[in-house]
Design a protein around this motif. Structure first.
Motif, PDB file in Angstrom:
ATOM      1  N   TYR A 111      51.430  30.600  44.624  1.00 54.00           N
ATOM      2  CA  TYR A 111      50.236  30.273  45.391  1.00 54.00           C
ATOM      3  C   TYR A 111      49.746  31.504  46.149  1.00 54.00           C
ATOM      4  CZ  TYR A 111      47.194  27.467  48.327  1.00 54.00           C
ATOM      5  OH  TYR A 111      46.103  26.942  48.952  1.00 54.00           O
ATOM      6  N   GLU A 112      50.719  32.161  46.793  1.00 47.05           N
ATOM      7  CA  GLU A 112      50.407  33.395  47.526  1.00 47.05           C
ATOM      8  C   GLU A 112      49.856  34.458  46.569  1.00 47.05           C
ATOM      9  OE1 GLU A 112      53.977  35.048  49.092  1.00 47.05           O
ATOM     10  OE2 GLU A 112      53.118  37.051  49.265  1.00 47.05           O
TER      11      GLU A 112
ATOM     12  N   VAL B 140      46.308  33.704  45.803  1.00 46.10           N
ATOM     13  CA  VAL B 140      45.392  34.123  46.876  1.00 46.10           C
ATOM     14  C   VAL B 140      45.149  35.623  46.796  1.00 46.10           C
ATOM     15  CG1 VAL B 140      44.988  34.178  49.347  1.00 46.10           C
ATOM     16  CG2 VAL B 140      46.227  32.264  48.349  1.00 46.10           C
ATOM     17  N   LEU B 141      46.224  36.357  46.590  1.00 50.84           N
ATOM     18  CA  LEU B 141      46.083  37.812  46.481  1.00 50.84           C
ATOM     19  C   LEU B 141      45.155  38.163  45.329  1.00 50.84           C
ATOM     20  CD1 LEU B 141      49.776  38.897  47.126  1.00 50.84           C
ATOM     21  CD2 LEU B 141      47.799  39.521  48.533  1.00 50.84           C
ATOM     22  N   LEU B 142      45.354  37.475  44.199  1.00 49.10           N
ATOM     23  CA  LEU B 142      44.506  37.755  43.041  1.00 49.10           C
ATOM     24  C   LEU B 142      43.061  37.384  43.335  1.00 49.10           C
ATOM     25  CD1 LEU B 142      46.830  36.559  40.127  1.00 49.10           C
ATOM     26  CD2 LEU B 142      46.127  38.916  40.608  1.00 49.10           C
ATOM     27  N   SER B 143      42.852  36.268  44.046  1.00 42.92           N
ATOM     28  CA  SER B 143      41.482  35.834  44.346  1.00 42.92           C
ATOM     29  C   SER B 143      40.797  36.810  45.295  1.00 42.92           C
ATOM     30  CB  SER B 143      41.487  34.428  44.937  1.00 42.92           C
ATOM     31  OG  SER B 143      41.823  34.472  46.307  1.00 42.92           O
ATOM     32  N   LEU B 144      41.614  37.534  46.058  1.00 41.78           N
ATOM     33  CA  LEU B 144      41.033  38.560  46.933  1.00 41.78           C
ATOM     34  C   LEU B 144      40.782  39.851  46.164  1.00 41.78           C
ATOM     35  CD1 LEU B 144      43.169  38.068  50.153  1.00 41.78           C
ATOM     36  CD2 LEU B 144      40.687  37.857  50.021  1.00 41.78           C
ATOM     37  N   GLY B 145      41.187  39.844  44.901  1.00 41.30           N
ATOM     38  CA  GLY B 145      40.943  41.017  44.069  1.00 41.30           C
ATOM     39  C   GLY B 145      42.074  42.027  44.104  1.00 41.30           C
ATOM     40  N   GLU B 146      43.260  41.603  44.585  1.00 41.93           N
ATOM     41  CA  GLU B 146      44.400  42.516  44.573  1.00 41.93           C
ATOM     42  C   GLU B 146      44.865  42.700  43.126  1.00 41.93           C
ATOM     43  OE1 GLU B 146      45.605  44.857  45.895  1.00 41.93           O
ATOM     44  OE2 GLU B 146      47.348  44.468  47.153  1.00 41.93           O
ATOM     45  N   SER B 147      45.291  43.939  42.806  1.00 41.12           N
ATOM     46  CA  SER B 147      45.729  44.190  41.425  1.00 41.12           C
ATOM     47  C   SER B 147      47.133  43.639  41.222  1.00 41.12           C
ATOM     48  CB  SER B 147      45.712  45.682  41.134  1.00 41.12           C
ATOM     49  OG  SER B 147      46.810  46.319  41.739  1.00 41.12           O
TER      50      SER B 147
END
Ligand SMILES: Nc1ncnc2c1ncn2[C@@H]1O[C@H](COP(=O)(O)OP(=O)(O)OP(=O)(O)O)[C@@H](O)[C@H]1O
Ligand SMILES: [Mg+2]
Lengths: 223, 481
Positions: free
Chosen positions: B340-341, B344-351
């Protein structure tokens, strides 16, 4: 007003061969406006929003952001730079404080105010989080407070497009009102484009434009 | 590269401290066993190197009497000893060998016997009766006092193995060549009230029975274990004296000048024993003389240490492999638990790469704490395991070696001469080897190596575990659940 987001002949289905949830969708979304997407359960609102948020690829047609296809921008770049997402389930980092949630989002998205803790605190203050909760673990906050932190996060990020899936789903009347006001302020004061999926008529009514998904088609509700 | 993932890693570890402690415990345990293996393996190679120095290997130059010697040995117990004519070793040959390299010291030995004149010899009550008869047979050349002529007592195996010890005065040294200096046994000294500085006279057993005045420069004590099996000539071991080999030659007669019964060379690097013997064989007339090597003690230590270090290496790799599997499984589970975390990171555009980097950083932070814990604990485990391994390995090694070459491996011909056996040698090697201790102390080298192992384990675990990160679709975890 300038067009920010545009769908061209958009279509989506889950199982190959099944009827599409929607097809030939041609919609435009402008900066400085708030949009509500309404419709019955299971019609495909969330699915549509996930396409706008760059979480999935459409099965047919395309989405353009600033006249560039998402494919060309790249979904990761698009998510980091251009779009900010609020979900019903808040989607906060459960091992961080509200301040650090905002700081982390700003760092990842390379926001203008990244590293500025005072700015993060100002945003939290603005949406009514008590000062004493700024540095507590975010899971110790109430549902309504957590949702507001998630909204503050989109305010901190520079993304000009904010999409939210039933952001008031878990909130009481008072919190709902506060959250809607916040979204309105994001659209009108920050000049962003806000797209909210909701099944609450009260929320939909507050938005500048209301779009209904029914019979696989999107129709703008004339008021 | 933005390092926000490092901060996230720290926040995650400190907020979820329960999970962090668990990770530290698992990692410490794995590292502790890796460290124990590393310690034992290092200690084993260190012990082997030490064994080279302390146990050493020797090369002995003596007359080529293999066949004759065998014949004499088999005959000696049943009938009277046969006289064998021996060609003494020329010192000039010995010096050539000493110069050929890899030789750290040289000890010439010449053994003979004389009769006591100014003093009484020690008589052994238990064995004398039985042995006397035999002695009578060869009385012409056998005196009461065994004269062990040597270059230096410190190179004599009974002294190096500590079964004989100088208790007063000093031992025989190279500078005693040409003198009548003598070192006598403490029993003899006690019985005749002799001490360092006193003189004693002895008499040749054959020829014109010349008497010689000997000056006592030292007293040695032979332990009971060293004196056992020494009654070959029927004389108490306390009647053996040490002199310079030149004195023994003088007793034997003028034709023995500049010779020795045998010359033993200490090889500076026991690993080169074979090469040294080969080089030496070229310098001598091999039909008259022979070179025999003794690196049994070295080989024994080396073998047992190889067994230990082989086992230790297996431990290291086994534990490292098992640890990688365990940690990889933990990372896989962690990725599932935290998807889940990750969403969220991916949805924020984190690679995805930086998300994996965050997991790796978390594990490296865990690793640093675990290294400290393992450093303390590994010392303990290493000590325990190390001692047990050495005991086991050496028990099996000793039983192996004592089979075919066991006693003969001592020091062939080292101190033997003619029909007399003043052997104060042999049997010391195994004792020495069994005492080899593993020093399992944690040094910076081990910790660095351990850190390397830890990092590799963490890296592989995250690489395997992060396949889940690479496959994770943010929409699935954020919306569909
Ligand atoms: N991963 C999936 N695989 C297959 N079918 C799916 C999947 N996710 C959703 N669906 C189906 O697609 C349809 C649209 O789902 P979606 O969640 O977009 O509806 P919605 O309009 O958001 O409904 P609600 O108002 O209840 O949230 C539903 O019939 C649903 O069963
Ligand atoms: Mg939905």
């Amino acid at each position: 007003m300038t067009t920010m987001l545009e769908t061209k002949d958009l279509a989506y289905w889950y199982e190959n061969g099944s009827r599409p949830l929607f097809k030939d969708v041609n919609l435009t979304f402008e900066a400085g406006k708030s949009y509500a997407i309404v419709g019955q359960s299971g019609t495909g609102k969330t699915t549509f929003l996930s396409l706008l948020a760059g979480l999935d690829h459409p099965k047919a047609g395309e989405i353009l952001y600033d006249n560039e296809t998402l494919k060309k921008i790249g979904l990761t770049n698009y998510r980091r730079r251009d779009v900010s997402i609020v979900f019903q389930a808040y989607n906060l980092f459960n091992y961080m404080s509200p301040v650090n949630n905002l700081m982390t989002a700003m760092a990842i998205t390379n926001a203008e105010h990244r590293g500025d803790q005072e700015y993060a605190k100002r945003m939290l203050e603005q949406i009514g989080i008590p000062k004493g909760d700024f540095n507590r673990n975010v899971t110790h906050l109430s549902g309504g407070q957590q949702q507001r932190v998630a909204i503050a996060r989109t305010m901190c990020c520079d993304a000009a497009l904010v999409v939210a899936d039933e952001p008031t789903g878990n909130l009481d009347e008072q919190n709902t009102k506060a959250v809607i006001n916040q979204f309105q302020s994001i659209a009108h004061d920050q000049g962003k484009c806000v797209i909210i999926v909701t099944h609450e008529p009260e929320v939909a009514k507050q938005c500048d434009v209301e779009i209904q998904l029914a019979d696989r088609e999107f129709q703008t509700v004339v008021r | 590269m933005k390092m926000n993932f490092v901060k996230r890693a720290w926040l995650s570890l400190s907020a979820k401290w329960g999970r962090s402690i668990l990770l530290v415990l698992v990692t410490s345990t794995i590292l502790m066993f890796v460290l124990a293996g590393l310690l034992i393996s290092h200690a084993a190679s260190q012990a082997t190197a030490e064994a080279k120095k302390s146990v050493g290997a020797t090369l002995t130059l003596s007359a080529n009497r293999e066949a004759a010697f065998k014949k004499m040995q088999s005959g000696s117990t049943t009938s009277k000893p046969k006289k064998i004519t021996m060609t003494p070793v020329k010192l000039s040959d010995a010096k050539k060998i000493a110069r050929s390299g890899n030789i750290s010291s040289m000890n010439a030995t010449a053994t003979t016997s004389v009769d006591a004149k100014s003093f009484d010899t020690v008589s052994t009550t238990s064995s004398s009766t039985g042995m006397m008869g035999m002695r009578g047979g060869s009385s012409s050349s056998t005196g009461d006092v065994t004269v062990n002529g040597v270059t230096s007592t410190s190179d004599v195996s009974s002294f190096t193995s500590k079964s004989s010890k100088i208790t007063k005065g000093r031992g025989i040294k190279a500078s005693d060549e040409g003198t009548n200096n003598v070192v006598i046994e403490s029993e003899l000294a006690k019985q005749d009230n002799l001490t360092v500085g006193d003189t004693m006279t002895v008499k040749q057993t054959t020829g014109n029975k010349t008497t010689y005045k000997l000056k006592i420069v030292g007293i040695y004590k032979a332990s009971s274990s060293a004196s056992s099996g020494m009654g070959m000539m029927g004389s108490d071991p306390s009647n053996a004296v040490y002199t310079s080999y030149t004195f023994a030659n003088t007793i034997k007669g003028s034709k023995y000048k500049d010779t020795a019964d045998s010359v033993t060379f200490k090889i500076s690097n026991p690993a080169k024993t074979t090469a040294v013997k080969k080089a030496g064989d070229k310098l001598i007339n091999t039909s008259t003389y022979s070179l025999t090597t003794d690196d049994n003690s070295y080989q024994t230590v080396k073998k047992s240490m190889n067994t230990v270090s082989g086992f230790a290496n297996k431990i290291v790799w086994l534990v490292a492999a098992a640890g990688t599997v365990i940690l990889a499984l933990i990372v896989i589970m962690m990725v599932r638990e935290r998807r889940y975390e990750i969403g969220v990171l991916l949805s924020l555009g984190e690679s995805r790469f930086k998300i994996a980097a965050q997991f790796f950083t978390e594990l490296v932070m865990v690793l640093i704490v675990s290294l400290a814990i393992a450093g303390i604990g590994g010392q303990f485990v290493g000590n325990q395991l190390g001692q047990q391994l050495v005991t086991q390995a050496q028990t099996s090694q000793t039983s192996e070696t004592s089979g075919p070459m066991g006693q003969g491996g001592g020091q062939p011909g080292g101190m033997r001469s003619g029909g007399m056996g003043g052997q104060r040698s042999g049997g010391f090697s195994q004792k020495k080897a069994a005492k080899t201790k593993l020093s399992t102390t944690v040094t910076a080298t081990e910790m660095a190596e351990l850190g390397g192992f830890g990092l590799s384990i963490m890296f592989v675990s995250v690489a395997i575990g992060s396949l889940g990160i690479m496959r994770l679709e943010p929409k699935k975890v954020l919306i569909d659940d």
